[in-house]
Design a protein around this motif. Structure first.
Motif, PDB file in Angstrom:
ATOM      1  N   ALA A  30       0.830  -1.205   0.000  1.00 12.23           N
ATOM      2  CA  ALA A  30       0.000   0.000   0.000  1.00 12.23           C
ATOM      3  C   ALA A  30       0.867   1.259   0.000  1.00 12.23           C
ATOM      4  O   ALA A  30       0.562   2.229  -0.710  1.00 12.23           O
ATOM      5  N   ALA A  31       1.950   1.257   0.761  1.00 10.14           N
ATOM      6  CA  ALA A  31       2.832   2.427   0.813  1.00 10.14           C
ATOM      7  C   ALA A  31       3.536   2.634  -0.531  1.00 10.14           C
ATOM      8  O   ALA A  31       3.580   3.762  -1.047  1.00 10.14           O
ATOM      9  N   LEU A  32       4.081   1.570  -1.104  1.00  7.77           N
ATOM     10  CA  LEU A  32       4.757   1.702  -2.397  1.00  7.77           C
ATOM     11  C   LEU A  32       3.772   2.071  -3.508  1.00  7.77           C
ATOM     12  O   LEU A  32       4.099   2.846  -4.405  1.00  7.77           O
ATOM     13  N   GLY A  33       2.577   1.535  -3.451  1.00  2.00           N
ATOM     14  CA  GLY A  33       1.558   1.893  -4.427  1.00  2.00           C
ATOM     15  C   GLY A  33       1.154   3.351  -4.322  1.00  2.00           C
ATOM     16  O   GLY A  33       0.912   4.015  -5.335  1.00  2.00           O
ATOM     17  N   SER A  34       1.092   3.863  -3.104  1.00  2.00           N
ATOM     18  CA  SER A  34       0.762   5.281  -2.913  1.00  2.00           C
ATOM     19  C   SER A  34       1.852   6.172  -3.481  1.00  2.00           C
ATOM     20  O   SER A  34       1.569   7.189  -4.124  1.00  2.00           O
ATOM     21  N   ILE A  35       3.119   5.808  -3.245  1.00  2.00           N
ATOM     22  CA  ILE A  35       4.222   6.591  -3.800  1.00  2.00           C
ATOM     23  C   ILE A  35       4.174   6.560  -5.324  1.00  2.00           C
ATOM     24  O   ILE A  35       4.338   7.587  -5.984  1.00  2.00           O
ATOM     25  N   ALA A  36       3.914   5.399  -5.899  1.00  2.00           N
ATOM     26  CA  ALA A  36       3.828   5.290  -7.359  1.00  2.00           C
ATOM     27  C   ALA A  36       2.662   6.117  -7.899  1.00  2.00           C
ATOM     28  O   ALA A  36       2.777   6.762  -8.942  1.00  2.00           O
ATOM     29  N   TRP A  37       1.543   6.115  -7.198  1.00  2.00           N
ATOM     30  CA  TRP A  37       0.387   6.880  -7.649  1.00  2.00           C
ATOM     31  C   TRP A  37       0.680   8.379  -7.599  1.00  2.00           C
ATOM     32  O   TRP A  37       0.354   9.121  -8.529  1.00  2.00           O
ATOM     33  N   TYR A  38       1.324   8.836  -6.523  1.00  2.00           N
ATOM     34  CA  TYR A  38       1.639  10.259  -6.415  1.00  2.00           C
ATOM     35  C   TYR A  38       2.636  10.693  -7.483  1.00  2.00           C
ATOM     36  O   TYR A  38       2.632  11.835  -7.912  1.00  2.00           O
ATOM     37  N   ASN A  39       3.521   9.792  -7.912  1.00  2.00           N
ATOM     38  CA  ASN A  39       4.509  10.142  -8.920  1.00  2.00           C
ATOM     39  C   ASN A  39       4.004   9.940 -10.341  1.00  2.00           C
ATOM     40  O   ASN A  39       4.716  10.229 -11.292  1.00  2.00           O
ATOM     41  N   SER A  40       2.822   9.423 -10.508  1.00  2.00           N
ATOM     42  CA  SER A  40       2.271   9.219 -11.843  1.00  2.00           C
ATOM     43  C   SER A  40       1.560  10.492 -12.305  1.00  2.00           C
ATOM     44  O   SER A  40       1.474  11.477 -11.579  1.00  2.00           O
TER      45      SER A  40
END
Length: 62
Positions: A30-40
């Motif tokens: 969930a944390a890595l997915g959130s970082i990826a979403w914010y950087n997309s």
């Protein structure tokens, strides 16, 4: 230590370490997915929103 899950016929034993690994893995995903979403690319309506300070910038031009 084991966690017992009672069924209609049989009780299953799950090691507590397996449950802990699953919980930690879910939190990490969930944390890595959130970082990826914010950087997309931002979804419509979010283009002008500020990035949180805890999210690192990723250079995509490399």
């Amino acid at each position: 230590m084991y966690l017992l899950v009672e069924g209609s016929q049989q009780a299953f034993q799950y090691p507590l370490s397996l449950i802990a690994v699953a919980v930690v893995g879910f939190i990490a995903a969930a944390a890595l997915g959130s970082i990826a979403w914010y950087n997309s690319k931002r979804p419509p309506g979010w283009q002008d929103k500020e990035r949180p300070d805890i999210v690192p910038d990723i250079d995509t031009n490399q």
